[in-house]
Design a protein around this motif. Sequence first.
Motif, mmCIF file in Angstrom:
data_model
loop_
_atom_site.group_PDB
_atom_site.id
_atom_site.type_symbol
_atom_site.label_atom_id
_atom_site.label_comp_id
_atom_site.label_asym_id
_atom_site.label_seq_id
_atom_site.Cartn_x
_atom_site.Cartn_y
_atom_site.Cartn_z
ATOM 1 N N PRO A 96 0.887 -1.115 0.004
ATOM 2 C CA PRO A 96 0.085 -0.015 0.095
ATOM 3 C C PRO A 96 0.697 1.175 0.000
ATOM 4 O O PRO A 96 0.452 2.413 -0.324
ATOM 5 C CB PRO A 96 -0.646 -0.176 1.236
ATOM 6 C CG PRO A 96 0.015 -1.144 2.014
ATOM 7 C CD PRO A 96 0.604 -2.017 1.176
ATOM 8 N N GLY A 97 2.068 1.202 0.478
ATOM 9 C CA GLY A 97 2.962 2.473 0.425
ATOM 10 C C GLY A 97 3.190 3.013 -0.993
ATOM 11 O O GLY A 97 3.553 4.350 -1.024
ATOM 12 N N GLY A 98 3.007 2.270 -2.196
ATOM 13 C CA GLY A 98 3.312 2.575 -3.482
ATOM 14 C C GLY A 98 4.849 2.473 -3.698
ATOM 15 O O GLY A 98 5.412 1.847 -3.244
ATOM 16 N N SER A 99 5.219 3.328 -4.812
ATOM 17 C CA SER A 99 6.492 3.055 -5.200
ATOM 18 C C SER A 99 7.405 4.348 -4.879
ATOM 19 O O SER A 99 7.039 5.346 -4.109
ATOM 20 C CB SER A 99 6.233 3.236 -6.896
ATOM 21 O OG SER A 99 6.116 4.492 -7.432
ATOM 22 N N THR A 143 13.306 0.905 -12.164
ATOM 23 C CA THR A 143 13.221 2.163 -12.110
ATOM 24 C C THR A 143 12.441 2.828 -10.903
ATOM 25 O O THR A 143 11.982 1.852 -9.936
ATOM 26 C CB THR A 143 11.979 2.539 -13.472
ATOM 27 O OG1 THR A 143 11.004 1.876 -13.153
ATOM 28 C CG2 THR A 143 12.535 2.042 -14.779
ATOM 29 N N LEU A 144 12.084 4.001 -10.585
ATOM 30 C CA LEU A 144 11.362 4.480 -9.468
ATOM 31 C C LEU A 144 10.015 3.832 -9.449
ATOM 32 O O LEU A 144 9.459 3.322 -8.422
ATOM 33 C CB LEU A 144 10.930 5.939 -9.692
ATOM 34 C CG LEU A 144 12.393 6.687 -9.673
ATOM 35 C CD1 LEU A 144 11.927 8.153 -9.625
ATOM 36 C CD2 LEU A 144 13.238 6.485 -7.976
ATOM 37 N N ALA A 145 9.395 3.690 -10.416
ATOM 38 C CA ALA A 145 7.961 3.086 -10.554
ATOM 39 C C ALA A 145 7.993 1.410 -10.191
ATOM 40 O O ALA A 145 6.785 0.847 -9.667
ATOM 41 C CB ALA A 145 7.211 3.200 -11.911
ATOM 42 N N ASN A 146 9.030 0.902 -10.420
ATOM 43 C CA ASN A 146 9.110 -0.598 -10.050
ATOM 44 C C ASN A 146 9.879 -1.107 -9.087
ATOM 45 O O ASN A 146 10.086 -2.273 -8.622
ATOM 46 C CB ASN A 146 10.048 -1.391 -11.275
ATOM 47 C CG ASN A 146 9.198 -1.510 -12.796
ATOM 48 O OD1 ASN A 146 7.867 -1.170 -12.731
ATOM 49 N ND2 ASN A 146 10.055 -1.232 -13.803
ATOM 50 N N VAL A 147 10.055 0.017 -8.268
ATOM 51 C CA VAL A 147 10.649 -0.468 -6.666
ATOM 52 C C VAL A 147 9.500 0.112 -5.726
ATOM 53 O O VAL A 147 9.143 1.250 -5.791
ATOM 54 C CB VAL A 147 11.646 0.197 -6.278
ATOM 55 C CG1 VAL A 147 12.202 -0.011 -4.954
ATOM 56 C CG2 VAL A 147 12.749 -0.215 -7.383
ATOM 57 N N LEU A 148 8.893 -0.947 -4.990
ATOM 58 C CA LEU A 148 7.709 -0.516 -3.899
ATOM 59 C C LEU A 148 8.335 -0.382 -2.817
ATOM 60 O O LEU A 148 9.265 -1.099 -2.260
ATOM 61 C CB LEU A 148 6.764 -1.628 -3.935
ATOM 62 C CG LEU A 148 6.209 -1.743 -5.664
ATOM 63 C CD1 LEU A 148 5.137 -3.193 -5.503
ATOM 64 C CD2 LEU A 148 5.698 -0.839 -6.014
ATOM 65 N N VAL A 149 7.642 0.515 -1.975
ATOM 66 C CA VAL A 149 7.940 0.933 -0.556
ATOM 67 C C VAL A 149 6.848 0.618 0.488
ATOM 68 O O VAL A 149 5.620 1.273 0.350
ATOM 69 C CB VAL A 149 8.471 2.586 -0.569
ATOM 70 C CG1 VAL A 149 8.955 2.682 0.880
ATOM 71 C CG2 VAL A 149 9.592 2.682 -1.541
ATOM 72 N N GLY A 150 7.174 -0.346 1.197
ATOM 73 C CA GLY A 150 6.152 -0.631 2.388
ATOM 74 C C GLY A 150 6.776 -0.514 3.811
ATOM 75 O O GLY A 150 7.702 -0.287 3.765
ATOM 76 N N TYR A 151 6.320 -1.112 4.706
ATOM 77 C CA TYR A 151 6.644 -0.847 6.048
ATOM 78 C C TYR A 151 6.331 -2.054 7.011
ATOM 79 O O TYR A 151 4.857 -2.420 6.691
ATOM 80 C CB TYR A 151 5.946 0.419 6.582
ATOM 81 C CG TYR A 151 6.518 1.658 6.219
ATOM 82 C CD1 TYR A 151 7.998 2.289 6.630
ATOM 83 C CD2 TYR A 151 5.945 2.366 4.875
ATOM 84 C CE1 TYR A 151 8.374 3.374 6.086
ATOM 85 C CE2 TYR A 151 6.428 3.496 4.472
ATOM 86 C CZ TYR A 151 7.697 4.077 5.107
ATOM 87 O OH TYR A 151 8.171 5.125 4.547
ATOM 88 N N ASP A 152 7.133 -2.587 7.897
ATOM 89 C CA ASP A 152 6.770 -3.879 8.749
ATOM 90 C C ASP A 152 7.061 -2.962 9.978
ATOM 91 O O ASP A 152 8.001 -2.950 10.659
ATOM 92 C CB ASP A 152 7.949 -4.726 8.502
ATOM 93 C CG ASP A 152 7.902 -5.389 7.222
ATOM 94 O OD1 ASP A 152 6.599 -5.524 6.554
ATOM 95 O OD2 ASP A 152 8.876 -6.035 6.875
#
Length: 342
Positions: A96-99, A143-152
Amino acid sequence: MALLNSGDKVTDTLVIDRLLGEGAFAEVHRVRHAYLGLQAMKLFKRVASLEETDDMLGEARLLSTLGHANIVRLFDAGTVQTPEGLRGFFTMEYVPGGSLERLTTAYPRGVPTDVAVDVMEQIAGGLAVAHEQDPPIVHRDVTLANVLVGYDGSVMRVRVSDFGLAKRADPFTLMASARGTLVFMAPEVLGNQGYSCASDVWSVGTIAYLLLTNHFPYEDGVRFSSYSFSRFNRPLLPPSRYNDDVDPRLDEIVMATLELDPRNRPATAGVLAGALRGRRESGSRPSEERARRLAAEALRLHRVPGELPRATELMEEAIDLWPPLREHHQPRVRLWRRGVVM
């Protein structure tokens, strides 16, 4: 118009929730699994035969072999009937954090250095697993779009996604054909010389440079779609020129990822991850810091017309000050003494 819409059933347990985005080859939907909750689904747009469907689902097969915390997890794969005919799909974890694109917009004045380094380390860690395969799996579209950022919890976890252009390298040449997003492409890829693990490393370096400086490397003020090789004729400024929080060792690592000659870059993401880990674990001593800063300045100067002798002097001084630099830079110094710039 999307191939599938909210409420459409994909399988007995999987229903479309909403469209997240789309590209030239696929749509990405958020879907709801009856038992497992929210997932992301990649639905391929244009598939004319079962053979092509099988080829498209090669991404799913690649991902299924790469179990790693920094690679998006794959759940299922198959085909679904759409108004346009049978299409291939696979489901993966929903982040859910997006890219990284969203992360950069959250920091309009630049991503904090420690966050940028954390992102770089995690991308390298995920790609290292792909590069260590035999033959290596080359992503080809980091790319920026193909790296996702989430949180544990409160801990950021980065996941490399969209292996849609990934391809096992030729076992003899270790090269894959050139596809991907232009602004993140290495020079040899733009020159149609093929993609290697070192080309993925260039893409990681491009992301790191952008996060640290708010500039693309070798930026020339024109639209990225019209990038030309002439921009590589100007020296690349180390990230510390834009960001005072970048230390000499980080300068050196990022600059190494953006060497024009792929032979001078870290050969794989695993090598890059090791360098970043070493930086974090060892810290820097004053003499080392000065030596690395001198080396970074020498690397900047050596492409400036008439400055090669000065660059050579600075690099020799750096090596004398901190001998561990010798292994990496001494071959370069030998070439510079002969007036050769690689």
